[in-house]
Design a protein around this motif. Structure first.
Motif, PDB file in Angstrom:
ATOM      1  N   ARG A  79      -7.221  -3.299  -1.575  1.00 26.44           N
ATOM      2  CA  ARG A  79      -8.518  -3.971  -1.685  1.00 26.44           C
ATOM      3  C   ARG A  79      -8.874  -4.212  -3.140  1.00 26.44           C
ATOM      4  NH1 ARG A  79     -12.311  -1.492   1.732  1.00 26.44           N
ATOM      5  NH2 ARG A  79     -10.704  -0.423   2.873  1.00 26.44           N
ATOM      6  N   TYR A 123      -2.101  -4.536   4.032  1.00 24.06           N
ATOM      7  CA  TYR A 123      -1.177  -3.494   3.593  1.00 24.06           C
ATOM      8  C   TYR A 123      -0.104  -4.022   2.642  1.00 24.06           C
ATOM      9  CZ  TYR A 123      -3.369  -0.539   7.034  1.00 24.06           C
ATOM     10  OH  TYR A 123      -4.297   0.180   7.721  1.00 24.06           O
ATOM     11  N   VAL A 146     -10.818  -6.715   1.329  1.00 24.38           N
ATOM     12  CA  VAL A 146      -9.591  -6.118   1.851  1.00 24.38           C
ATOM     13  C   VAL A 146      -8.511  -7.190   1.922  1.00 24.38           C
ATOM     14  CG1 VAL A 146      -8.535  -4.979   3.834  1.00 24.38           C
ATOM     15  CG2 VAL A 146     -10.871  -4.394   3.151  1.00 24.38           C
ATOM     16  N   SER A 171       0.849  -1.186   0.000  1.00 26.10           N
ATOM     17  CA  SER A 171       0.000   0.000   0.000  1.00 26.10           C
ATOM     18  C   SER A 171       0.887   1.239   0.000  1.00 26.10           C
ATOM     19  CB  SER A 171      -0.899  -0.009   1.235  1.00 26.10           C
ATOM     20  OG  SER A 171      -1.612   1.200   1.301  1.00 26.10           O
ATOM     21  N   ASN A 205      -1.739   5.027   4.196  1.00 26.64           N
ATOM     22  CA  ASN A 205      -2.211   4.456   5.449  1.00 26.64           C
ATOM     23  C   ASN A 205      -3.588   3.814   5.231  1.00 26.64           C
ATOM     24  OD1 ASN A 205      -2.276   3.766   8.109  1.00 26.64           O
ATOM     25  ND2 ASN A 205      -2.917   5.792   8.825  1.00 26.64           N
ATOM     26  N   TYR A 206      -3.641   2.922   4.267  1.00 21.00           N
ATOM     27  CA  TYR A 206      -4.886   2.231   3.937  1.00 21.00           C
ATOM     28  C   TYR A 206      -4.513   0.868   3.357  1.00 21.00           C
ATOM     29  CZ  TYR A 206      -3.439   4.398  -0.431  1.00 21.00           C
ATOM     30  OH  TYR A 206      -2.701   4.836  -1.504  1.00 21.00           O
TER      31      TYR A 206
END
Length: 143
Positions: A109, A119, A116, A102, A105-106
């Protein structure tokens, strides 16, 4: 005894000019190869690398040019990922397994299902889907 005088300007126009017959022939052949690349290019229905469907195919072009070696035609695609990676190479050649992380900060998905992944994911790599090199066959068939 006969004497022959070359018209160097006319010879240059015929052989080395983009508007001469050799330049025009190169331009036509470049367009044929580009059309074949567009026909062969795989298109993901969902897009890829953050780009819309058909982005790679839509960025295929043919450009007649001249350099120190003479006339040439460049045919290919300048498509890149948003961070500048030339991803058509990842289509033309297989990729090895690699990690995808990632960039924020997510979590990563699935855009379709919303599932999901976390990371970081282990991508299995991809198989080659050649479309650049095989596009030259359109010229080989003409010979």
């Amino acid at each position: 005894m006969a004497r022959m005088v070359w018209n160097k300007a006319e010879l240059a126009r015929l052989l080395d000019s983009q508007s001469g017959p050799v330049g025009r022939d190169l331009a036509v052949k470049g367009e044929r190869v580009a059309a074949e690349q567009k026909r062969l290019a795989p298109v993901s229905p969902d897009g890829s690398h953050g780009r819309p469907p058909g982005y790679m195919r839509d960025h295929i072009h043919s450009e007649l040019g001249r350099d120190a070696a003479g006339l040439h035609v460049d045919v290919g695609t300048d498509a890149t990922t948003p961070d500048g990676h030339p991803y058509p190479l990842d289509v033309e050649f297989p990729t090895r397994p690699h990690k995808i992380r990632s960039k924020g900060n997510y979590p990563l998905r699935d855009p379709k299902s919303g599932r999901v992944f976390g990371y970081e994911v282990d991508h299995p790599g991809t198989e080659a889907q050649p479309f650049l090199r095989p596009s030259l066959d359109v010229l080989r068939r003409e010979v």
